[in-house]
Design a protein around this motif. Sequence first.
Motif, PDB file in Angstrom:
ATOM      1  N   ILE A  22       0.838  -1.207   0.000  1.00 53.90           N
ATOM      2  CA  ILE A  22       0.000   0.000   0.000  1.00 53.90           C
ATOM      3  C   ILE A  22       0.870   1.254   0.000  1.00 53.90           C
ATOM      4  N   SER A  23       1.906   1.254   0.835  1.00 48.12           N
ATOM      5  CA  SER A  23       2.805   2.412   0.912  1.00 48.12           C
ATOM      6  C   SER A  23       3.519   2.642  -0.413  1.00 48.12           C
ATOM      7  N   ALA A  24       3.959   1.552  -1.038  1.00 51.82           N
ATOM      8  CA  ALA A  24       4.673   1.671  -2.309  1.00 51.82           C
ATOM      9  C   ALA A  24       3.763   2.236  -3.397  1.00 51.82           C
ATOM     10  N   VAL A  25       2.522   1.787  -3.419  1.00 49.03           N
ATOM     11  CA  VAL A  25       1.563   2.304  -4.402  1.00 49.03           C
ATOM     12  C   VAL A  25       1.348   3.802  -4.197  1.00 49.03           C
ATOM     13  N   LEU A  26       1.156   4.194  -2.942  1.00 45.40           N
ATOM     14  CA  LEU A  26       0.974   5.617  -2.642  1.00 45.40           C
ATOM     15  C   LEU A  26       2.217   6.417  -3.015  1.00 45.40           C
ATOM     16  N   LEU A  27       3.383   5.827  -2.779  1.00 44.88           N
ATOM     17  CA  LEU A  27       4.630   6.517  -3.101  1.00 44.88           C
ATOM     18  C   LEU A  27       4.770   6.715  -4.613  1.00 44.88           C
ATOM     19  N   ILE A  31       5.080  10.217  -6.565  1.00 43.86           N
ATOM     20  CA  ILE A  31       6.149  10.500  -7.528  1.00 43.86           C
ATOM     21  C   ILE A  31       5.561  11.017  -8.838  1.00 43.86           C
ATOM     22  N   LYS A  32       4.485  10.381  -9.292  1.00 45.35           N
ATOM     23  CA  LYS A  32       3.836  10.820 -10.531  1.00 45.35           C
ATOM     24  C   LYS A  32       3.316  12.244 -10.398  1.00 45.35           C
ATOM     25  N   LYS A  33       2.707  12.543  -9.259  1.00 45.32           N
ATOM     26  CA  LYS A  33       2.200  13.895  -9.042  1.00 45.32           C
ATOM     27  C   LYS A  33       3.343  14.902  -8.948  1.00 45.32           C
ATOM     28  N   TYR A  34       4.449  14.481  -8.346  1.00 50.07           N
ATOM     29  CA  TYR A  34       5.586  15.390  -8.216  1.00 50.07           C
ATOM     30  C   TYR A  34       6.128  15.793  -9.584  1.00 50.07           C
ATOM     31  N   ILE A  36       4.580  16.096 -12.269  1.00 49.38           N
ATOM     32  CA  ILE A  36       3.658  16.961 -13.007  1.00 49.38           C
ATOM     33  C   ILE A  36       3.997  18.429 -12.774  1.00 49.38           C
ATOM     34  N   LYS A  37       4.262  18.778 -11.531  1.00 47.64           N
ATOM     35  CA  LYS A  37       4.458  20.191 -11.181  1.00 47.64           C
ATOM     36  C   LYS A  37       5.807  20.469 -10.520  1.00 47.64           C
ATOM     37  N   ARG A  38       6.422  19.450  -9.922  1.00 51.67           N
ATOM     38  CA  ARG A  38       7.723  19.563  -9.258  1.00 51.67           C
ATOM     39  C   ARG A  38       7.721  20.613  -8.140  1.00 51.67           C
ATOM     40  N   HIS A  39       6.731  20.530  -7.262  1.00 57.42           N
ATOM     41  CA  HIS A  39       6.702  21.398  -6.087  1.00 57.42           C
ATOM     42  C   HIS A  39       7.811  20.982  -5.120  1.00 57.42           C
ATOM     43  N   ASN A  40       8.503  21.961  -4.559  1.00 54.70           N
ATOM     44  CA  ASN A  40       9.573  21.654  -3.604  1.00 54.70           C
ATOM     45  C   ASN A  40       9.040  20.952  -2.359  1.00 54.70           C
ATOM     46  N   LEU A  41       7.876  21.386  -1.888  1.00 57.84           N
ATOM     47  CA  LEU A  41       7.305  20.772  -0.691  1.00 57.84           C
ATOM     48  C   LEU A  41       6.841  19.344  -0.972  1.00 57.84           C
ATOM     49  N   THR A  42       6.367  19.112  -2.186  1.00 61.82           N
ATOM     50  CA  THR A  42       5.989  17.747  -2.554  1.00 61.82           C
ATOM     51  C   THR A  42       7.219  16.848  -2.571  1.00 61.82           C
ATOM     52  N   ARG A  43       8.337  17.382  -3.054  1.00 62.43           N
ATOM     53  CA  ARG A  43       9.584  16.611  -3.046  1.00 62.43           C
ATOM     54  C   ARG A  43      10.007  16.285  -1.619  1.00 62.43           C
ATOM     55  N   LEU A  44       9.852  17.246  -0.731  1.00 58.79           N
ATOM     56  CA  LEU A  44      10.203  17.013   0.665  1.00 58.79           C
ATOM     57  C   LEU A  44       9.300  15.949   1.284  1.00 58.79           C
ATOM     58  N   LEU A  45       8.019  16.030   0.997  1.00 59.45           N
ATOM     59  CA  LEU A  45       7.087  15.007   1.476  1.00 59.45           C
ATOM     60  C   LEU A  45       7.440  13.639   0.897  1.00 59.45           C
ATOM     61  N   LEU A  46       7.853  13.621  -0.345  1.00 60.63           N
ATOM     62  CA  LEU A  46       8.248  12.369  -0.991  1.00 60.63           C
ATOM     63  C   LEU A  46       9.419  11.722  -0.251  1.00 60.63           C
ATOM     64  N   ILE A  47      10.393  12.532   0.131  1.00 58.68           N
ATOM     65  CA  ILE A  47      11.549  12.006   0.866  1.00 58.68           C
ATOM     66  C   ILE A  47      11.124  11.514   2.250  1.00 58.68           C
ATOM     67  N   ILE A  48      10.240  12.271   2.896  1.00 60.03           N
ATOM     68  CA  ILE A  48       9.745  11.869   4.219  1.00 60.03           C
ATOM     69  C   ILE A  48       9.039  10.523   4.140  1.00 60.03           C
ATOM     70  N   PHE A  49       8.156  10.385   3.168  1.00 61.53           N
ATOM     71  CA  PHE A  49       7.407   9.135   3.038  1.00 61.53           C
ATOM     72  C   PHE A  49       8.322   7.978   2.641  1.00 61.53           C
ATOM     73  N   THR A  50       9.365   8.279   1.872  1.00 67.84           N
ATOM     74  CA  THR A  50      10.334   7.237   1.516  1.00 67.84           C
ATOM     75  C   THR A  50      11.050   6.728   2.758  1.00 67.84           C
ATOM     76  N   CYS A  51      11.377   7.634   3.665  1.00 63.61           N
ATOM     77  CA  CYS A  51      12.010   7.225   4.928  1.00 63.61           C
ATOM     78  C   CYS A  51      11.081   6.323   5.732  1.00 63.61           C
TER      79      CYS A  51
END
Length: 245
Positions: A22-27, A31-34, A36-51
Amino acid sequence: MVELNILLNFVGMVFETFIIVISAVLLVLIIKKYFIKRHNLTRLLLIIFTCYLLAIIFSWISKVIVFTQLSVIQDGSIIAWMYNLIVDFRVSEFFVTIAIFLSYILKVNVFEKGYNAIHKYIIIIYGIFACVYVLIIYELDNTLLDIVAFLIVFIYMVMVYVPFLRRAIQSYRGVEEKVYKQAFLSLAIMSFSFTLIFLNFAIDRVLIFLGSPGFTVFYFLAWISAIVGIFGTYYGYIRPKSSEK
């Protein structure tokens, strides 16, 4: 007792397999949403969720090790040390600690105009202390030290996520636009859910210390809280954010 421990770890392994999927699917969706727009905060959230995902994966590996009865010679080597850290959840705690620190950076970027110098150094110093403890202060089969490790990480979570939750709720109440209210609500859900992760794990460890075989309902609630936090943030913050023009 050995058979019961193996059975419980098998149950935990199966449960965490679903959590990882489930986590991998959400991740992947994040990533796909990131991209699209490459928001810096989305990238930070992506790293947090990866951890957090890495924390779950190493927790799963520990269950696999116990279930398959894979062992190493306890000769004080680096391999034996890493084996013990994985089995006793310490590597997972390390990744969670990193995620908490990154969440502090996220909080400042979303809600604050800049860093409070004193608070910043407190967060950094405590984070370093937490990392050192979970990776270095270890003794095989010492449940008390493990409980302390859980509590240290939980305190770090409280230090970061409680102010995060308060600011998210304040921001939610302070705006009228639906998309922003949804975004702030999702961040509030994330911070609350992530705080529950180690609260539940700490309770589970205390019960183990008191004689429970482990894998109480609090263990399952812990990783469910992680999924709720990730999904809530994706649905309420990341997905709408990627659609902004």
